[in-house]
Design a protein around this motif. Sequence first.
Motif, PDB file in Angstrom:
ATOM      1  N   ARG B 140     -30.951  19.963  44.902  1.00  0.00           N
ATOM      2  CA  ARG B 140     -32.291  20.125  45.492  1.00  0.00           C
ATOM      3  C   ARG B 140     -33.107  18.861  45.286  1.00  0.00           C
ATOM      4  O   ARG B 140     -33.810  18.398  46.177  1.00  0.00           O
ATOM      5  CB  ARG B 140     -33.016  21.297  44.833  1.00  0.00           C
ATOM      6  CG  ARG B 140     -32.520  22.630  45.282  1.00  0.00           C
ATOM      7  CD  ARG B 140     -33.556  23.680  44.931  1.00  0.00           C
ATOM      8  NE  ARG B 140     -33.151  24.960  45.464  1.00  0.00           N
ATOM      9  CZ  ARG B 140     -32.548  25.895  44.731  1.00  0.00           C
ATOM     10  NH1 ARG B 140     -32.321  25.697  43.464  1.00  0.00           N
ATOM     11  NH2 ARG B 140     -32.188  27.031  45.287  1.00  0.00           N
ATOM     12  N   ILE B 141     -33.009  18.293  44.047  1.00  0.00           N
ATOM     13  CA  ILE B 141     -33.760  17.066  43.761  1.00  0.00           C
ATOM     14  C   ILE B 141     -33.237  15.925  44.636  1.00  0.00           C
ATOM     15  O   ILE B 141     -34.010  15.120  45.161  1.00  0.00           O
ATOM     16  CB  ILE B 141     -33.642  16.685  42.264  1.00  0.00           C
ATOM     17  CG1 ILE B 141     -34.189  17.817  41.383  1.00  0.00           C
ATOM     18  CG2 ILE B 141     -34.375  15.394  41.959  1.00  0.00           C
ATOM     19  CD1 ILE B 141     -35.621  18.200  41.642  1.00  0.00           C
ATOM     20  N   ALA B 142     -31.907  15.890  44.803  1.00  0.00           N
ATOM     21  CA  ALA B 142     -31.330  14.836  45.653  1.00  0.00           C
ATOM     22  C   ALA B 142     -31.862  14.958  47.078  1.00  0.00           C
ATOM     23  O   ALA B 142     -32.145  13.962  47.744  1.00  0.00           O
ATOM     24  CB  ALA B 142     -29.809  14.921  45.643  1.00  0.00           C
ATOM     25  N   LEU B 143     -32.028  16.199  47.539  1.00  0.00           N
ATOM     26  CA  LEU B 143     -32.576  16.432  48.882  1.00  0.00           C
ATOM     27  C   LEU B 143     -34.025  15.952  48.932  1.00  0.00           C
ATOM     28  O   LEU B 143     -34.438  15.256  49.876  1.00  0.00           O
ATOM     29  CB  LEU B 143     -32.476  17.917  49.223  1.00  0.00           C
ATOM     30  CG  LEU B 143     -33.014  18.348  50.585  1.00  0.00           C
ATOM     31  CD1 LEU B 143     -32.177  17.729  51.695  1.00  0.00           C
ATOM     32  CD2 LEU B 143     -33.026  19.866  50.722  1.00  0.00           C
ATOM     33  N   ALA B 144     -34.804  16.304  47.895  1.00  0.00           N
ATOM     34  CA  ALA B 144     -36.209  15.881  47.841  1.00  0.00           C
ATOM     35  C   ALA B 144     -36.294  14.362  47.830  1.00  0.00           C
ATOM     36  O   ALA B 144     -37.140  13.770  48.503  1.00  0.00           O
ATOM     37  CB  ALA B 144     -36.885  16.461  46.605  1.00  0.00           C
ATOM     38  N   ARG B 145     -35.395  13.717  47.070  1.00  0.00           N
ATOM     39  CA  ARG B 145     -35.406  12.262  46.991  1.00  0.00           C
ATOM     40  C   ARG B 145     -35.136  11.641  48.366  1.00  0.00           C
ATOM     41  O   ARG B 145     -35.740  10.649  48.745  1.00  0.00           O
ATOM     42  CB  ARG B 145     -34.339  11.804  45.983  1.00  0.00           C
ATOM     43  CG  ARG B 145     -34.319  10.309  45.754  1.00  0.00           C
ATOM     44  CD  ARG B 145     -33.282   9.930  44.728  1.00  0.00           C
ATOM     45  NE  ARG B 145     -31.919  10.116  45.227  1.00  0.00           N
ATOM     46  CZ  ARG B 145     -30.829   9.850  44.520  1.00  0.00           C
ATOM     47  NH1 ARG B 145     -30.946   9.410  43.290  1.00  0.00           N
ATOM     48  NH2 ARG B 145     -29.628  10.050  45.030  1.00  0.00           N
ATOM     49  N   ALA B 146     -34.192  12.283  49.105  1.00  0.00           N
ATOM     50  CA  ALA B 146     -33.825  11.730  50.411  1.00  0.00           C
ATOM     51  C   ALA B 146     -34.953  11.894  51.421  1.00  0.00           C
ATOM     52  O   ALA B 146     -35.182  11.014  52.246  1.00  0.00           O
ATOM     53  CB  ALA B 146     -32.557  12.399  50.923  1.00  0.00           C
ATOM     54  N   ILE B 147     -35.689  13.017  51.368  1.00  0.00           N
ATOM     55  CA  ILE B 147     -36.723  13.210  52.385  1.00  0.00           C
ATOM     56  C   ILE B 147     -38.075  12.643  51.971  1.00  0.00           C
ATOM     57  O   ILE B 147     -38.993  12.580  52.776  1.00  0.00           O
ATOM     58  CB  ILE B 147     -36.871  14.704  52.791  1.00  0.00           C
ATOM     59  CG1 ILE B 147     -37.220  15.567  51.587  1.00  0.00           C
ATOM     60  CG2 ILE B 147     -35.611  15.201  53.478  1.00  0.00           C
ATOM     61  CD1 ILE B 147     -37.382  17.031  51.946  1.00  0.00           C
ATOM     62  N   ALA B 148     -38.179  12.178  50.706  1.00  0.00           N
ATOM     63  CA  ALA B 148     -39.464  11.660  50.220  1.00  0.00           C
ATOM     64  C   ALA B 148     -39.977  10.499  51.062  1.00  0.00           C
ATOM     65  O   ALA B 148     -41.170  10.360  51.273  1.00  0.00           O
ATOM     66  CB  ALA B 148     -39.334  11.217  48.764  1.00  0.00           C
ATOM     67  N   VAL B 149     -39.072   9.676  51.541  1.00  0.00           N
ATOM     68  CA  VAL B 149     -39.496   8.478  52.267  1.00  0.00           C
ATOM     69  C   VAL B 149     -39.701   8.759  53.748  1.00  0.00           C
ATOM     70  O   VAL B 149     -39.873   7.843  54.538  1.00  0.00           O
ATOM     71  CB  VAL B 149     -38.465   7.336  52.113  1.00  0.00           C
ATOM     72  CG1 VAL B 149     -38.403   6.907  50.662  1.00  0.00           C
ATOM     73  CG2 VAL B 149     -37.096   7.761  52.589  1.00  0.00           C
ATOM     74  N   ASP B 150     -39.720  10.058  54.125  1.00  0.00           N
ATOM     75  CA  ASP B 150     -39.890  10.431  55.521  1.00  0.00           C
ATOM     76  C   ASP B 150     -38.843   9.726  56.377  1.00  0.00           C
ATOM     77  O   ASP B 150     -39.168   8.924  57.249  1.00  0.00           O
ATOM     78  CB  ASP B 150     -41.321  10.042  55.959  1.00  0.00           C
ATOM     79  CG  ASP B 150     -41.671  10.678  57.289  1.00  0.00           C
ATOM     80  OD1 ASP B 150     -40.943  11.594  57.706  1.00  0.00           O
ATOM     81  OD2 ASP B 150     -42.653  10.232  57.901  1.00  0.00           O
ATOM     82  N   PRO B 151     -37.559   9.993  56.089  1.00  0.00           N
ATOM     83  CA  PRO B 151     -36.490   9.214  56.730  1.00  0.00           C
ATOM     84  C   PRO B 151     -36.425   9.462  58.231  1.00  0.00           C
ATOM     85  O   PRO B 151     -36.823  10.513  58.711  1.00  0.00           O
ATOM     86  CB  PRO B 151     -35.231   9.743  56.046  1.00  0.00           C
ATOM     87  CG  PRO B 151     -35.566  11.122  55.647  1.00  0.00           C
ATOM     88  CD  PRO B 151     -37.012  11.091  55.284  1.00  0.00           C
ATOM     89  N   ARG B 152     -35.933   8.473  58.925  1.00  0.00           N
ATOM     90  CA  ARG B 152     -35.797   8.596  60.377  1.00  0.00           C
ATOM     91  C   ARG B 152     -34.598   9.474  60.713  1.00  0.00           C
ATOM     92  O   ARG B 152     -34.560  10.103  61.762  1.00  0.00           O
ATOM     93  CB  ARG B 152     -35.652   7.213  60.998  1.00  0.00           C
ATOM     94  CG  ARG B 152     -36.873   6.369  60.655  1.00  0.00           C
ATOM     95  CD  ARG B 152     -36.957   5.163  61.511  1.00  0.00           C
ATOM     96  NE  ARG B 152     -35.878   4.230  61.207  1.00  0.00           N
ATOM     97  CZ  ARG B 152     -35.772   3.053  61.804  1.00  0.00           C
ATOM     98  NH1 ARG B 152     -36.646   2.700  62.731  1.00  0.00           N
ATOM     99  NH2 ARG B 152     -34.808   2.240  61.487  1.00  0.00           N
TER     100      ARG B 152
END
Lengths: 564, 344
Positions: B140-152
């Motif tokens: 879950r944290i890995a998911l949060a880390r990935a979407i934190a930067v508002d990825p394209r």
Amino acid sequence: MSSIGQTTRPPLQRSPLRRSLDADRLLTLACVGLPLIGLILFFAYPMVIVFLRSITVGDSYGIGNYTEVLGSAGFWRATRHSLTMGGATTVLSVFLGFIIAQGLYRCAFRGKWLVRGIIVLPLLAPSLVQALGLIFLLGRNGVISRALGVEIEIYGFWGLLIANTLYALPQAVMIIGAALVLLDARTYEAAEVMGASPWRQFRDLTLPAARFGILNAAFVCFTITITDFGNAAVIGGDYSVLATEIYSQVVGQRNFNMGAVVGIMLLLPTVISYSIERQAMKRQQAGQSTGQVAYQPSFAPLRDITMAAVSLVICAGIVAVIGIVVYASFVTLWPYNMSLSLKHYNITLAGGYSSLWMTIVVSLAAAVGGTVAVFLLGLGLRRLPQAIAQPIQILAAMPAAVPGMVLGLAYILTFNSTATPLYLLYGTAALIAIVNFYHYHTQGFLTVMTGFRQLPPALEEAAGSLGAGLGRTARDIVAPFIAPMLVSVFFFLFMRSMVTLSAVVFLTTPKLSVAAVTIMRLDDAGLTSQAAAFSTCVMAVVCVAVLSMKVTIALMGRRSKGAV
Amino acid sequence: MYLTVRDATKTYGTFTALDRVSIEIEKGEFVCLLGPSGCGKTTLLRLIAGLTDLDGGEITLEGATLSDLPARKRDFGIVFQSYSLFPNMSVAENIGYGLKIRGISAKEIAARVTELLELVKLPKMADKLPGQLSGGQQQRIALARAIAVDPRVLLLDEPLSALDAKVRATLRDEIRQVQRSLEIPTLMVTHDQEEALALADKIICMNHGIVVQAGTPEDLYHRPATRFVAEFMGSSNLLATEEVARHFPDLLATYPADKKAYIACIRPEQIAIKPAENGVATVQSISFLGNLQRLELDCPAGPLLVETHGRSPCRTGDSVELSISTEACTWVLDDAEQPETTPA
């Protein structure tokens, strides 16, 4: 729905989609390039020079030097002595090392921490300390000789054998111990259930499992024995070996080309031994399995009391040899006035303690520079295609096969020549730091590579996808991950640089000396008690370093507690 | 089209991992790359992420080429099977790392981290180290880390494979929820057809480095194009055309006009059975699976698999009548390959 992202913060600045000059590739090249240039300049090139000098006769090349050396009785005697000494030391230290390792990992008795601590003591001192200790114990004026009233001829084969064995023993214990640890407790339980007696278990399980460890330990002991110079110089007496032969050719007779020939001859057995050892190591690692259950020996009185007693006797011997040096350094006039004083700490030889401070500075420089260099090399190698990384790795692992004497000789031949600008380094402390680093390059490099192998590639890829470049990934992700390895490499390089003699003995000048060389000169000058005092100071510095390392690693362990 | 991959090719020595693969992802779409291990799906994801270099072809995002842009400049988010949290950083530092790199102020990062922790339902974990979390929490944290930067684009590389069954199901739903609410175009690699069916707007089914079929989950399940897809997406009855002609001639009505080698694919739940004396088929065995039962029938056309809901009307050894509607039969190309993972 999408309140996240849009309302709470400004939109991220998008980097334009254009073909960019990739800073990371340049950085990778620098990471590998700088250490590689170092390896070529300070290892490969001097080795080529030493080879060329060995075939230089007058102004042209030829095998004249070889025929001359091979035809001399002195060389054959030294070779015979080196091989005999290497073989005898190997047998003795592997035998004793196996007993101690078996005691530590396969028997149950108290005070193992003491055995572990004492066994490594010889590594914390210049190798000639064992020789000094033996002289204080068994020499003409030695404690034991006088107590028993017998005259023991300690200079020569027997003295050298004991000194070398004490020096090789820690290596043997560590390598064989590492092999014994690998054997799973469940294997023994299975054998027990099947009805195997303890002796059968030892013969059928322990010995085969330790086979590669023993082989490996044998080659390591053999190599460090035939390449060691300190013990042979102090206690060898008339028993000349190849390492002292090189020294007398170069320093005694100023005959560099002949020294180079003997150096190349000494290189042959060490290269062979080292390459076999590397193969054995691979075989041993291939046998490793995960999810092991550690072996927990239960107390068996007959076995354990015997083993504890044997370990204790060996440890007592080590403590006696090293302890007598410390003790003798305080004795007013050995052996006539045994009252204690500090007068030997007033070093009368030119330079006094300056070489000790110099050694500390040089060791710090070698440790800092070396740690950074192997870190950068490991970091860069991960990002290179295997076809390029492989040969660099092989080159980086090669220095361990070169005896310190040969490397030192190569340095004097390379850097004491005005043919290249490298001459500017000659006679500087920097060159001593450099030779120390490249002398122990392999061990540092392999330690860091072990750390890198444990680092999952996905961590770096995740950092990359989040926008971190190589520099940032190295600082934030990689360095913290392998920090324990870097600390080990730093202290390893520092401690080896503090005590090494063989590589630096050719590079010191009257103005610029290092601790181990000063000890040798003090002993040569008959100031044995001062040599003991100086040795004690070096050991004190190294002990402080060991303690600092333990504290640092413990603190790091506490900080990252909870991390996997 | 938002993200397009055109003719992507990747070879390792003599092994072709990807052979001129083309795929497309629309804005906000959830796409699954599905296939057996070694089919090239992870290679394709890594090419899109910029972690592996293309040998040929092109990847474009909103019309601009990505091919020469290193991973760190693509603004993509990625989640790996192995969690891959930075072990030396706290949960909050992990999530905020991408923002820190982008020079966002500490205050804003803290606010965003709090928000994301709420989103992944772990609000109290900010100061924990990754080693103190369970596998599901780490992912879950890995998911949060990935979407934190508002990825394209969000890339998920088998994110659920390392988790146990129950956590996997919960997290699967959460990933879907988060993706829907943030409308991030998402590409997920998986070898689990059930996962792909449940999550994807579009499934791209791959085998041996090529795309075998792309379409909606319904398309791939009900209208598989090849034998490989039919066998990989759930269980099916595959019958040779001669057998169909001999025993179920009605079904030939839909046989495609071209002259290629087709075989009939009939899903087990689309065969209706009822007990009848002297029926054509005999029940060989019945497995009780709770909500449904799976029957193995012996019939003249060969063994048939049938699934029925509710209580089974028959028992082992009974003889039964079969009825198969023409719509139930799909004609699939016989690519004569056995998938590596045999569907249950």
